[in-house]
Design a protein around this motif. Structure first.
Motif, mmCIF file in Angstrom:
data_model
loop_
_atom_site.group_PDB
_atom_site.id
_atom_site.type_symbol
_atom_site.label_atom_id
_atom_site.label_comp_id
_atom_site.label_asym_id
_atom_site.label_seq_id
_atom_site.Cartn_x
_atom_site.Cartn_y
_atom_site.Cartn_z
ATOM 1 N N ARG A 109 37.125 34.121 40.247
ATOM 2 C CA ARG A 109 38.446 33.520 40.035
ATOM 3 C C ARG A 109 39.472 34.595 39.715
ATOM 4 O O ARG A 109 39.168 35.591 39.061
ATOM 5 C CB ARG A 109 38.379 32.523 38.887
ATOM 6 N N SER A 110 40.702 34.366 40.144
ATOM 7 C CA SER A 110 41.765 35.350 39.933
ATOM 8 C C SER A 110 41.992 35.644 38.452
ATOM 9 O O SER A 110 42.167 36.798 38.059
ATOM 10 C CB SER A 110 43.066 34.843 40.566
ATOM 11 N N ASP A 111 41.984 34.604 37.621
ATOM 12 C CA ASP A 111 42.273 34.806 36.196
ATOM 13 C C ASP A 111 41.134 35.508 35.454
ATOM 14 O O ASP A 111 41.321 35.979 34.328
ATOM 15 C CB ASP A 111 42.618 33.481 35.518
ATOM 16 N N LEU A 250 45.833 43.294 43.678
ATOM 17 C CA LEU A 250 44.984 44.474 43.441
ATOM 18 C C LEU A 250 43.767 44.183 42.566
ATOM 19 O O LEU A 250 43.194 45.082 41.949
ATOM 20 C CB LEU A 250 45.797 45.630 42.835
ATOM 21 N N LYS A 251 43.339 42.929 42.534
ATOM 22 C CA LYS A 251 42.143 42.550 41.784
ATOM 23 C C LYS A 251 40.924 42.481 42.704
ATOM 24 O O LYS A 251 41.033 42.035 43.851
ATOM 25 C CB LYS A 251 42.339 41.201 41.094
ATOM 26 N N ILE A 252 39.786 42.925 42.172
ATOM 27 C CA ILE A 252 38.523 42.859 42.915
ATOM 28 C C ILE A 252 37.988 41.432 42.813
ATOM 29 O O ILE A 252 37.727 40.927 41.727
ATOM 30 C CB ILE A 252 37.496 43.852 42.341
ATOM 31 N N ARG A 253 37.798 40.783 43.967
ATOM 32 C CA ARG A 253 37.387 39.382 43.969
ATOM 33 C C ARG A 253 35.945 39.168 44.454
ATOM 34 O O ARG A 253 35.371 38.097 44.247
ATOM 35 C CB ARG A 253 38.354 38.574 44.848
ATOM 36 N N LYS A 273 38.873 34.384 53.648
ATOM 37 C CA LYS A 273 39.691 33.261 54.127
ATOM 38 C C LYS A 273 40.243 32.445 52.956
ATOM 39 O O LYS A 273 41.429 32.103 52.924
ATOM 40 C CB LYS A 273 38.855 32.363 55.041
ATOM 41 N N ARG A 274 39.380 32.153 51.979
ATOM 42 C CA ARG A 274 39.818 31.330 50.849
ATOM 43 C C ARG A 274 40.790 32.073 49.934
ATOM 44 O O ARG A 274 41.728 31.471 49.395
ATOM 45 C CB ARG A 274 38.589 30.848 50.069
ATOM 46 N N ILE A 275 40.570 33.368 49.754
ATOM 47 C CA ILE A 275 41.494 34.159 48.927
ATOM 48 C C ILE A 275 42.852 34.238 49.610
ATOM 49 O O ILE A 275 43.895 34.181 48.947
ATOM 50 C CB ILE A 275 40.916 35.569 48.666
#
Length: 281
Positions: A109-111, A250-253, A273-275
């Protein structure tokens, strides 16, 4: 004055002896245990976003030598670095074929995600650049490698014969870019001397890499990231390759090491695709 100098020298000698005694014990304490392949569960990355002003600490300052907590911490870091020598990297690579961990089944998750590091290097098209300038605002699949073997392993996340997909082809690459997605290659040269030599012969590298990839190919010195930063990012082994999905902030997902199965190939591109949908809608 003489007594002060003599006392300082005595203190310095005692401090040095204490440090090396502690360092030796830390080498013994952190000697690599039997390797166990595990899945990445927690987000990988750094707490602060990368910028041109970013400077990664490479050890203690003179003042820190008088701080026992910082000195002990640095001793443990050096002990870990010493224990994980080049021979250790070779041993683990041979044992795992470069698969140092298994990838998460989905993206973080981004957060909860952490940041990609600040890396500078030589673009085959634009000269000296900061990698974050290339990554910012797009969904990026970053291939990080320090050897031909690592390069070939990473390519398996962009090419799949079973599915008849090849995102390294010019048309496929252009299609991705039109959707705000890019693939970026980072040739992470494993020593400053080798990096300097490769810069001298940059023309040969340009000839070997297709021209349409030049703006997305970075030659970088691996030593710009201290050992402890590379260890945090789990990218210390120079013999394998790493594939990292970075979002527009710039976050590692998502992250992978070594080769790709068809399922891992599918997982990576499903995450991308989802990001993208999450970032641009």
């Amino acid at each position: 004055m003489r007594s002060f100098t003599s006392g300082f020298k005595s203190f310095s000698t005692h401090s040095t002896q204490s440090f090396f005694k502690k360092f030796y014990q830390d080498v013994v304490d952190v000697a690599p245990k039997e390797f166990k392949l595990e899945e990445l569960k927690r987000p990988i990355g750094l707490a602060q976003p990368p910028s041109k002003a970013t400077v990664y600490s490479r050890g203690n300052s003179f003042r820190d030598l008088f701080d026992r907590e910082k000195t002990n911490k640095r001793s443990k870091e050096l002990g870990l670095e010493f224990s994980k020598s080049g021979m250790y990297d070779i041993h683990i690579f041979r044992k795992t074929n470069g698969k140092l961990f298994t990838s998460p089944p989905s993206y973080w998750r981004s957060d909860k995600s952490l940041y990609f590091p600040h890396i500078t290097g030589l673009s085959l098209k634009d000269g000296q650049v900061s990698l974050e300038d290339t990554l910012r605002g797009k969904v990026s699949v970053v291939r990080l490698f320090s050897s031909k073997v690592g390069d070939d392993l990473c390519k398996q996340y962009l090419q799949n014969d079973e599915l008849k997909l090849n995102y390294l082809e010019p048309s496929a690459s252009q299609s991705l870019q039109s959707k705000g997605i890019q693939t970026v290659d980072v040739n992470f040269v494993d020593s400053g001397i080798k990096y300097a030599l490769m810069k001298l012969f940059i023309g040969r590298l340009r000839s070997a890499v297709p021209a349409y990839r030049h703006s997305h190919y970075l030659l970088a010195d691996r030593e710009q990231l201290p050992f402890n930063v590379r260890e945090t990012l789990q990218i210390n082994n120079v013999y394998t390759g790493f594939t990292i999905v970075v979002d527009p902030a710039l976050k590692i997902r998502w992250m992978a090491s070594g080769s790709a199965t068809t399922d891992e190939f599918k997982t990576l591109w499903k995450c991308v695709k989802r990001i993208r949908e999450e970032s641009f809608h």
